[in-house]
Design a protein around this motif. Structure first.
Motif, PDB file in Angstrom:
ATOM      1  N   THR A 109       0.838  -1.190   0.000  1.00  0.00           N
ATOM      2  CA  THR A 109       0.000   0.000   0.000  1.00  0.00           C
ATOM      3  C   THR A 109       0.878   1.246   0.000  1.00  0.00           C
ATOM      4  OG1 THR A 109      -1.655  -1.215   1.248  1.00  0.00           O
ATOM      5  CG2 THR A 109      -1.880   1.174   1.190  1.00  0.00           C
ATOM      6  N   SER A 134      -7.758   2.017  -0.447  1.00  0.00           N
ATOM      7  CA  SER A 134      -8.204   1.952   0.939  1.00  0.00           C
ATOM      8  C   SER A 134      -8.258   3.342   1.549  1.00  0.00           C
ATOM      9  CB  SER A 134      -7.272   1.054   1.746  1.00  0.00           C
ATOM     10  OG  SER A 134      -5.944   1.527   1.675  1.00  0.00           O
ATOM     11  N   ASP A 135      -8.963   3.412   2.665  1.00  0.00           N
ATOM     12  CA  ASP A 135      -9.081   4.656   3.420  1.00  0.00           C
ATOM     13  C   ASP A 135      -8.622   4.374   4.842  1.00  0.00           C
ATOM     14  OD1 ASP A 135      -9.711   7.033   4.621  1.00  0.00           O
ATOM     15  OD2 ASP A 135     -11.879   6.804   4.430  1.00  0.00           O
ATOM     16  N   ASN A 152     -14.339   0.841   3.526  1.00  0.00           N
ATOM     17  CA  ASN A 152     -13.039   1.491   3.615  1.00  0.00           C
ATOM     18  C   ASN A 152     -11.979   0.822   2.742  1.00  0.00           C
ATOM     19  OD1 ASN A 152     -12.534  -0.800   5.059  1.00  0.00           O
ATOM     20  ND2 ASN A 152     -12.077   0.215   6.989  1.00  0.00           N
ATOM     21  N   ILE A 153     -12.407  -0.112   1.898  1.00  0.00           N
ATOM     22  CA  ILE A 153     -11.500  -0.719   0.926  1.00  0.00           C
ATOM     23  C   ILE A 153     -12.336  -1.145  -0.281  1.00  0.00           C
ATOM     24  CG2 ILE A 153     -11.632  -3.072   1.847  1.00  0.00           C
ATOM     25  CD1 ILE A 153      -8.520  -3.181   1.299  1.00  0.00           C
ATOM     26  N   HIS A 172      -3.203   2.804  -2.211  1.00  0.00           N
ATOM     27  CA  HIS A 172      -3.536   1.671  -3.076  1.00  0.00           C
ATOM     28  C   HIS A 172      -2.391   0.669  -3.077  1.00  0.00           C
ATOM     29  CE1 HIS A 172      -1.295   4.493  -5.560  1.00  0.00           C
ATOM     30  NE2 HIS A 172      -0.932   3.462  -6.302  1.00  0.00           N
TER      31      HIS A 172
END
Length: 190
Positions: A109, A134-135, A152-153, A172
């Protein structure tokens, strides 16, 4: 009465069958570059990459039509965000490189600093391979059932000739590769 409003949206542009007739040309040029360049694989990247050795693929004539397509879709993406034509014409590809990943490899990520829009174009891949966004700023416990309000993803398949555009600060990465081989062209736009 109560309203739920969505603030500060994150978005991904997805375009399929982009320059599908030129995939062989792109593969050939990328293999030539890989053969002549020291590839950069390290603990962070986890894949073979020309990011630090050859990150100006957009200047090669073999990629001219791809660059044109990237600008076309970037214009659509930025228009959707509310940018005017004069501003959009100032956005330019700053760097463009190739990644090659093999079975079992992942791309951790990450975000792309010092750019505004980033993207990935899949030269050789299957839909079963995934990229995720993702967050990590979400500190809520996971609900039993994710909804549009709690997700959240998000995963996307990476089939050949797919182009993805996204804001460069969106985290990402890729899931563990299950196929033998994937080639991706990545780029940053400022």
């Amino acid at each position: 009465m109560a309203n739920i409003e969505y603030l500060f949206p994150k978005s991904v542009l997805i375009a399929d069958n982009v320059n599908i007739d030129e995939l062989d040309l792109y593969k050939t040029k990328i293999y030539d570059i890989f053969a002549g360049a020291g590839l950069n694989k390290n603990e962070f990247l986890g894949v073979d990459s020309t990011h630090t050795t050859h990150n100006k693929l957009h200047i090669f004539h073999e990629f001219a039509n791809l660059v044109e397509s990237i600008y076309f879709y970037t214009s659509l993406y930025l228009s959707n965000m509310g940018y005017d034509k004069e501003t959009i014409t100032k956005f330019k590809i700053r760097e463009m490189w190739a990644n090659r990943s093999l079975k079992g490899e992942t791309l951790q990520t990450h975000v792309h600093p010092n750019s505004l829009i980033s993207g990935a174009y899949y030269v050789e891949s299957t839909f079963d391979e995934k990229i995720f966004f993702s967050d990590f700023s979400n500190n809520m416990p996971e609900p039993k059932n994710f909804t549009e309000s709690s997700m959240n993803i998000r995963w996307y398949g990476t089939n050949s000739s797919r182009l993805l555009l996204f804001k460069s600060d969106m985290p990402h990465g890729t899931t563990k590769q299950i196929s033998d081989h994937r080639i991706t062209i990545s780029f940053n736009i400022s």
